[in-house]
Every structure is written in structure tokens, then in C-alpha cells.
Design an enzyme around this catalytic site. Sequence first.
Site, PDB file in Angstrom:
ATOM      1  N   ARG A 221      10.716  -4.267   8.459  1.00 27.07           N
ATOM      2  CA  ARG A 221      11.057  -5.545   7.835  1.00 27.07           C
ATOM      3  C   ARG A 221      12.579  -5.664   7.729  1.00 27.07           C
ATOM      4  NH1 ARG A 221       6.715  -6.974   9.034  1.00 27.07           N
ATOM      5  NH2 ARG A 221       5.025  -7.749   7.712  1.00 27.07           N
ATOM      6  N   HIS A 269      10.999 -10.217  16.447  1.00 28.96           N
ATOM      7  CA  HIS A 269       9.823  -9.762  15.681  1.00 28.96           C
ATOM      8  C   HIS A 269       8.584  -9.736  16.594  1.00 28.96           C
ATOM      9  CE1 HIS A 269       8.008  -9.527  11.387  1.00 28.96           C
ATOM     10  NE2 HIS A 269       7.214  -8.908  12.265  1.00 28.96           N
TER      11      HIS A 269
HETATM   12  P1  NAP Z   1       0.924   2.045   6.506  1.00 31.06           P
HETATM   13  O1  NAP Z   1      -0.225   2.553   7.290  1.00 31.06           O
HETATM   14  O2  NAP Z   1       0.683   1.440   5.173  1.00 31.06           O
HETATM   15  O3  NAP Z   1       1.950   3.265   6.357  1.00 31.06           O
HETATM   16  C1  NAP Z   1       3.064   3.212   5.519  1.00 31.06           C
HETATM   17  C2  NAP Z   1       3.779   4.564   5.532  1.00 31.06           C
HETATM   18  O4  NAP Z   1       4.995   4.420   4.779  1.00 31.06           O
HETATM   19  C3  NAP Z   1       2.970   5.670   4.857  1.00 31.06           C
HETATM   20  O5  NAP Z   1       3.165   6.884   5.545  1.00 31.06           O
HETATM   21  C4  NAP Z   1       3.603   5.752   3.460  1.00 31.06           C
HETATM   22  O6  NAP Z   1       3.542   7.023   2.843  1.00 31.06           O
HETATM   23  C5  NAP Z   1       5.057   5.452   3.794  1.00 31.06           C
HETATM   24  N1  NAP Z   1       5.765   4.982   2.595  1.00 31.06           N
HETATM   25  C6  NAP Z   1       5.496   3.910   1.810  1.00 31.06           C
HETATM   26  N2  NAP Z   1       6.366   3.840   0.784  1.00 31.06           N
HETATM   27  C7  NAP Z   1       7.205   4.896   0.920  1.00 31.06           C
HETATM   28  C8  NAP Z   1       8.297   5.378   0.161  1.00 31.06           C
HETATM   29  N3  NAP Z   1       8.721   4.768  -0.951  1.00 31.06           N
HETATM   30  N4  NAP Z   1       8.922   6.502   0.588  1.00 31.06           N
HETATM   31  C9  NAP Z   1       8.496   7.149   1.709  1.00 31.06           C
HETATM   32  N5  NAP Z   1       7.449   6.737   2.473  1.00 31.06           N
HETATM   33  C10 NAP Z   1       6.815   5.624   2.078  1.00 31.06           C
HETATM   34  O7  NAP Z   1       1.747   0.959   7.336  1.00 31.06           O
HETATM   35  P2  NAP Z   1       1.727   0.694   8.918  1.00 31.06           P
HETATM   36  O8  NAP Z   1       0.482   0.051   9.353  1.00 31.06           O
HETATM   37  O9  NAP Z   1       2.127   1.951   9.602  1.00 31.06           O
HETATM   38  O10 NAP Z   1       2.885  -0.404   9.036  1.00 31.06           O
HETATM   39  C11 NAP Z   1       4.190  -0.173   8.569  1.00 31.06           C
HETATM   40  C12 NAP Z   1       4.973  -1.467   8.515  1.00 31.06           C
HETATM   41  O11 NAP Z   1       5.307  -1.909   9.826  1.00 31.06           O
HETATM   42  C13 NAP Z   1       4.229  -2.665   7.927  1.00 31.06           C
HETATM   43  O12 NAP Z   1       4.208  -2.637   6.518  1.00 31.06           O
HETATM   44  C14 NAP Z   1       5.019  -3.842   8.466  1.00 31.06           C
HETATM   45  O13 NAP Z   1       6.053  -4.185   7.572  1.00 31.06           O
HETATM   46  C15 NAP Z   1       5.647  -3.289   9.755  1.00 31.06           C
HETATM   47  N6  NAP Z   1       5.118  -3.963  10.959  1.00 31.06           N
HETATM   48  C16 NAP Z   1       6.005  -4.596  11.778  1.00 31.06           C
HETATM   49  C17 NAP Z   1       5.535  -5.204  12.930  1.00 31.06           C
HETATM   50  C18 NAP Z   1       6.465  -5.875  13.884  1.00 31.06           C
HETATM   51  O14 NAP Z   1       6.029  -6.555  14.806  1.00 31.06           O
HETATM   52  N7  NAP Z   1       7.761  -5.693  13.758  1.00 31.06           N
HETATM   53  C19 NAP Z   1       4.166  -5.176  13.236  1.00 31.06           C
HETATM   54  C20 NAP Z   1       3.310  -4.529  12.377  1.00 31.06           C
HETATM   55  C21 NAP Z   1       3.791  -3.917  11.226  1.00 31.06           C
HETATM   56  P3  NAP Z   1       2.129   7.716   2.499  1.00 31.06           P
HETATM   57  O15 NAP Z   1       1.635   8.213   3.840  1.00 31.06           O
HETATM   58  O16 NAP Z   1       2.481   8.811   1.586  1.00 31.06           O
HETATM   59  O17 NAP Z   1       1.259   6.653   1.901  1.00 31.06           O
HETATM   60  C1  GLV Z   2       3.898  -7.891  11.476  1.00 29.16           C
HETATM   61  O1  GLV Z   2       5.057  -7.831  11.211  1.00 29.16           O
HETATM   62  C2  GLV Z   2       2.873  -7.326  10.695  1.00 29.16           C
HETATM   63  O2  GLV Z   2       3.119  -6.913   9.557  1.00 29.16           O
HETATM   64  O3  GLV Z   2       1.732  -7.259  11.197  1.00 29.16           O
END
Ligand code: NAP
Ligand code: GLV
Length: 306
Positions: A221, A269
Site C-alpha cells: 500500500r 497498482h
Molecule cells: P496476509 O495473508 O494477511 O499476510 C500479512 C502478513 O503481514 C502476515 O505475515 C503478518 O504477520 C504480517 N504482518 C501484519 N502486521 C505486521 C506487523 N505489524 N509487523 C510485522 N508483520 C506484520 O496478507 P496478503 O494476502 O499476503 O497480502 C498482503 C498485502 O498485499 C495486502 O494487505 C494488500 O495491501 C497488498 N496487496 C497488494 C496488491 C497489489 O496489486 N499491489 C494485490 C494484493 C494485495 P503474521 O504472519 O504474524 O500474521
Molecule cells: C489489491 O491491492 C488488493 O488488496 O487485493
Amino acid sequence: MRIAVCLTDNKPAPWVEGLQRLLPRATVAAWEPGAPPADHAVVWAPPQAFLDAQPQLRGLFNIGAGVDALLKLRLPPDALVVRLDDAGMSVQMAEFVCHAVIRHFRELDAYGQDSAQGRWGFRRPRSRSDFPVGVMGLGVLGQRVARSLGAFEFPVRGWSRTRRELPGMECFAGAEQFDAFLAGTRVLVNLLPLTPETENILDRETLGRLLPGGYLVNVARGAHLVEEDLLALLDAGHLAGAALDVFRTEPLPSDHPFWRHPKITVTPHTSARTLRDESVAQIARKIEALERGESIAGVVDRVRGY
Ligand code: NAP
Ligand code: GLV
């Protein structure tokens, strides 16, 4: 059972049709003011008026992985908030991040400039061991990205909130191990959710702790990054460059300095797009499971913020 589809910046019709096909006994409709309350909702950036009209909602399905914008709204208190759980995103994120890291490591932009000038010239091969990649966030996307980088034999390190043990990489956890994680990282990949704890985490202090000649890949983000701190570290030479896919203001304004900075690559994005068919299938399966009284993956902890 009623299912409402309420999508900002996205046409609802194909989502309605897809869900209706997979859930023939439900009544699926695009939401309009005055519509009867729904049992489940499929949303992206819904207006507050939609949420206020849903007193009996059981499942609130976000058609993205990140729920930061949704959690800022006033939500029906008893609804489960559910994020997309991969649904075809992790492979896209892995290819995007590996491409960004390899493009930097193999100096492909410099070769591109040579090519444009008809110049046949070699650069000295760099050593992978000098390019440890640190992945912030080891969730659905971060783990896939970290594994994929490992397949190219980069030394991979990961950082998460709670401790993880993942094969082939050094894992760090929590605020107390953040500095150690950064100090051994040259290429930093951000895949954290945006929460009050992680907002502005990519600031002068964090980025300044990377090994000299550091490189940032921000695919999570825009509000994770303090933009002027990145510019200052690039201009001071501590950072070699950045690949940025997400921004505080999207679309990135045409006069924003990131567009013209020679060390910054901007993409709109697009690193991991929502794939409609995969997402519809996943949401339909989860609605059926909830209706059978089963638990599902991808439920957001509203207090934790992800
Ligand atoms: P997720 O499965 O919820 O994983 C989040 C990870 O971040 C977990 O390992 C969590 O730790 C860690 N985390 C959260 N808060 C933290 C903190 N304060 N300190 C250290 N680690 C922390 O999320 P995801 O599906 O992988 O997605 C991640 C992010 O990618 C989304 O939230 C979104 O913003 C972004 N995204 C971007 C796009 C794009 O097109 N650019 C697309 C999709 C997603 P734990 O393992 O301990 O819970
Ligand atoms: C895209 O940024 C998503 O959070 O899926």
C-alpha cells in the site's frame, strides 16, 4: 438467501451472473438504494449507505486481499469480514516481484539503454550472495513471493508479526527483530497489510538501515511509504532505486516526482489483480460453507486490522 453485489469502479453484472450461476438457489443482485437487506455481500469500496442498510449481513466479502479501506467504514457488527485468499493473486505477485528484483540485480535497465544506442557491452556479473532479499509480511502473498525468490537462489529473509519457520529462509518476527532483519537486507519487498502499526513503516529510519545500495519493491500500500524519505535516500545514494506499484494517491498525479525520477519505476497498482472467475468461485464456495455452519479461511480479524 440474498446476496448483494456493491462494487465501486467495477461493473457488477459479471459478478452477479457468476455468483447466480454457482448459487442457483440464492437471489443475487447489484445493490441499489432501497433494496432489501442481504445475507451476504460482495464488495469493493462500498458506500457507507450500503453498509448501513445491511442489519442482517452474515458475510462481507471483499474482492481484494487488502481490507484497509473497508475497515475504515462502519461495518455491520456481526458480519464476518472475508478477504480474497489468493484466488490467483499469489502467482501474479511472485512473477511481478521476481521480475522487479531480477531486473535490478541483472542491470536490465542499463542493458536496455545500451540496446537503444546499439551498444554491445558487458557488465561484470554480480554475486547473488550480495543481494539478500528481505520480504516484509509472510502471509498468503509474502510466502509465495519468498519461495519464488528462493528458487532463483537469492538469499531470502522474511519478517512477520508472529514467528514463522519457513524452509530455505531466515525468519525474523516482531519489532524486536526488525533491525536485525533490515541490517542484513539489500532488496526490501513490502507485502504487509496496511494497519495503524504498519502505516509509514517505510521511512528514513527503516530504509536507512538497509545495506548500502538498497532497493525497495513496494507492492502493498502507498501509505506504508513516507515518500519524501525515499526521495531523500535515493538522492543521497544510500538507495539504488525503487519499484513502486502502490501510492498514497491513486492514480498517481501526473506532476508527482516519482514519474520522472530516474531511479524509480512506477506501475499502476497492477502487481496482483483480482481475477473475477477465481474470485467468484472462491466466494461462492465460502458462502455455501458458511451456510452449512462450517468455518472458512480468510476471515479478517477486525482488531488486528488484517
Ligand atoms: P496476509 O495473508 O494477511 O499476510 C500479512 C502478513 O503481514 C502476515 O505475515 C503478518 O504477520 C504480517 N504482518 C501484519 N502486521 C505486521 C506487523 N505489524 N509487523 C510485522 N508483520 C506484520 O496478507 P496478503 O494476502 O499476503 O497480502 C498482503 C498485502 O498485499 C495486502 O494487505 C494488500 O495491501 C497488498 N496487496 C497488494 C496488491 C497489489 O496489486 N499491489 C494485490 C494484493 C494485495 P503474521 O504472519 O504474524 O500474521
Ligand atoms: C489489491 O491491492 C488488493 O488488496 O487485493
